[in-house]
Design a protein around this motif. Sequence first.
Motif, mmCIF file in Angstrom:
data_model
loop_
_atom_site.group_PDB
_atom_site.id
_atom_site.type_symbol
_atom_site.label_atom_id
_atom_site.label_comp_id
_atom_site.label_asym_id
_atom_site.label_seq_id
_atom_site.Cartn_x
_atom_site.Cartn_y
_atom_site.Cartn_z
ATOM 1 N N PRO A 121 5.930 -13.674 -1.176
ATOM 2 C CA PRO A 121 4.648 -13.807 -1.883
ATOM 3 C C PRO A 121 3.429 -13.435 -1.053
ATOM 4 N N ALA A 122 3.418 -13.798 0.213
ATOM 5 C CA ALA A 122 2.242 -13.538 1.045
ATOM 6 C C ALA A 122 2.020 -12.061 1.321
ATOM 7 N N TRP A 123 3.023 -11.230 1.027
ATOM 8 C CA TRP A 123 2.931 -9.805 1.333
ATOM 9 C C TRP A 123 2.787 -8.940 0.082
ATOM 10 N N ARG A 124 2.496 -9.536 -1.058
ATOM 11 C CA ARG A 124 2.505 -8.762 -2.297
ATOM 12 C C ARG A 124 1.194 -8.057 -2.604
ATOM 13 N N GLY A 125 0.142 -8.350 -1.897
ATOM 14 C CA GLY A 125 -1.124 -7.693 -2.180
ATOM 15 C C GLY A 125 -1.163 -6.274 -1.638
ATOM 16 N N GLY A 126 -2.193 -5.547 -2.022
ATOM 17 C CA GLY A 126 -2.422 -4.215 -1.478
ATOM 18 C C GLY A 126 -1.429 -3.168 -1.911
ATOM 19 N N GLY A 127 -0.690 -3.424 -2.985
ATOM 20 C CA GLY A 127 0.259 -2.433 -3.476
ATOM 21 C C GLY A 127 1.527 -2.324 -2.661
ATOM 22 N N LEU A 128 1.784 -3.319 -1.794
ATOM 23 C CA LEU A 128 2.946 -3.233 -0.912
ATOM 24 C C LEU A 128 4.256 -3.243 -1.693
ATOM 25 N N ALA A 129 4.374 -4.136 -2.679
ATOM 26 C CA ALA A 129 5.634 -4.239 -3.420
ATOM 27 C C ALA A 129 5.960 -2.926 -4.127
ATOM 28 N N ARG A 130 4.949 -2.326 -4.738
ATOM 29 C CA ARG A 130 5.189 -1.066 -5.446
ATOM 30 C C ARG A 130 5.552 0.053 -4.471
ATOM 31 N N ALA A 131 4.856 0.112 -3.335
ATOM 32 C CA ALA A 131 5.156 1.144 -2.340
ATOM 33 C C ALA A 131 6.569 0.978 -1.788
ATOM 34 N N PHE A 132 6.969 -0.263 -1.553
ATOM 35 C CA PHE A 132 8.326 -0.548 -1.071
ATOM 36 C C PHE A 132 9.354 -0.075 -2.088
ATOM 37 N N TYR A 133 9.122 -0.382 -3.354
ATOM 38 C CA TYR A 133 10.085 0.019 -4.378
ATOM 39 C C TYR A 133 10.205 1.545 -4.447
ATOM 40 N N ARG A 134 9.082 2.233 -4.465
ATOM 41 C CA ARG A 134 9.132 3.696 -4.581
ATOM 42 C C ARG A 134 9.812 4.326 -3.362
ATOM 43 N N GLU A 135 9.611 3.744 -2.202
ATOM 44 C CA GLU A 135 10.276 4.269 -1.009
ATOM 45 C C GLU A 135 11.783 4.055 -1.105
ATOM 46 N N CYS A 192 6.294 -6.773 -17.059
ATOM 47 C CA CYS A 192 5.015 -6.105 -16.764
ATOM 48 C C CYS A 192 5.131 -5.260 -15.502
ATOM 49 N N TRP A 193 5.766 -5.824 -14.474
ATOM 50 C CA TRP A 193 5.868 -5.107 -13.201
ATOM 51 C C TRP A 193 6.756 -3.881 -13.338
ATOM 52 N N TYR A 194 7.883 -4.019 -14.010
ATOM 53 C CA TYR A 194 8.776 -2.872 -14.162
ATOM 54 C C TYR A 194 8.150 -1.786 -15.028
#
Length: 328
Positions: A121-135, A192-194
């Motif tokens: 949870p603490a790392w979800r800001g700044g588009g990190l989760a989306r960038a991780f998924y796309r990578e 929503c996220w997917y």
Amino acid sequence: MRFLKNVRGEAAGEAMPPLDIVVTRQDVTDEASFRGSGVLELYEALFPLSERDSSDDIVRWVLSEDLGERRQFALGDRQLSYCLDSRCFVLRAAERAIGLGFFTCDHTSHLIFCNYVGVAPAWRGGGLARAFYREMVDMLDELFPRNIGVVLEVEPFDRGQLETVIGDLEQTGRRQLDAHEAATIRKFLRVCWYHKLGYRFFCDAATARPLQCRSPCLDPALPPTEWVGAEEDYWLMWHARERAAPAPSSAGELWRQAVEAIYVEILAKSLVDEDPQRRRGYWDYATALVAETVQRTAVAEVTLARYLGPDDSPLLSRWRRLAIDLPI
């Protein structure tokens, strides 16, 4: 190993450590290193017990069992085979896991099944989760160049219940959600996220609602009389690979392939292979349930579409205004 650049998590502060992604059987090759990364502790923190697989099973699948090699077993006078390759991607900060993705490629259909994705949870800001998924998707394309896309399960949710839960929270001002309320919101937020990642539902064109499939019981060791009670309903979402090899000619054919890949190739065959002599009954049960799903939806005109539309945006905005922390 890949480095994740130009993103930052809310926990990073001014001195953000380098972020990298490692993958099993390429960068992480032994059980001690895998467990030592902290990824299994993160997995247990992110997902409720009811949604988790055994950590020992995950270790076995990603390091020693699902190796992309065809496996065969006898079931009565029949010879059955399947070919799976499971990988766990670990997003690390200072060599400690802050995100994970667990995927299984079915080499028979060339579909990739997304088992789990999560970021602390603490790392979800700044588009990190989306960038991780796309990578991770880019890395999957390199690992499995013949794959045609990724399919995943989501739990169905009821819009009316969602409206009721959010409305009650707004009126009462309370901050605590009971288990049912949390599950309702979590299902909605995951969809929503997917959708943001480009996933679409397999929908019935006549009703514009997602098609429903039923997962067999995941524990063949239970008494057969308890299997039906352990079944679960899901909707399936699909994200096609860009510039993929020719895919099925219709969404209906892709739906059939996805259902059979998840519940026969990945689930039933691997479970029966553990004890073919004693699990013949489970095989008959699971394959009959899958055939029932395929037959029930055979008359539908299947389309790939969003389920959440403009009318759902206010619900998401209202939930965000409540500012309640609910990991999904």
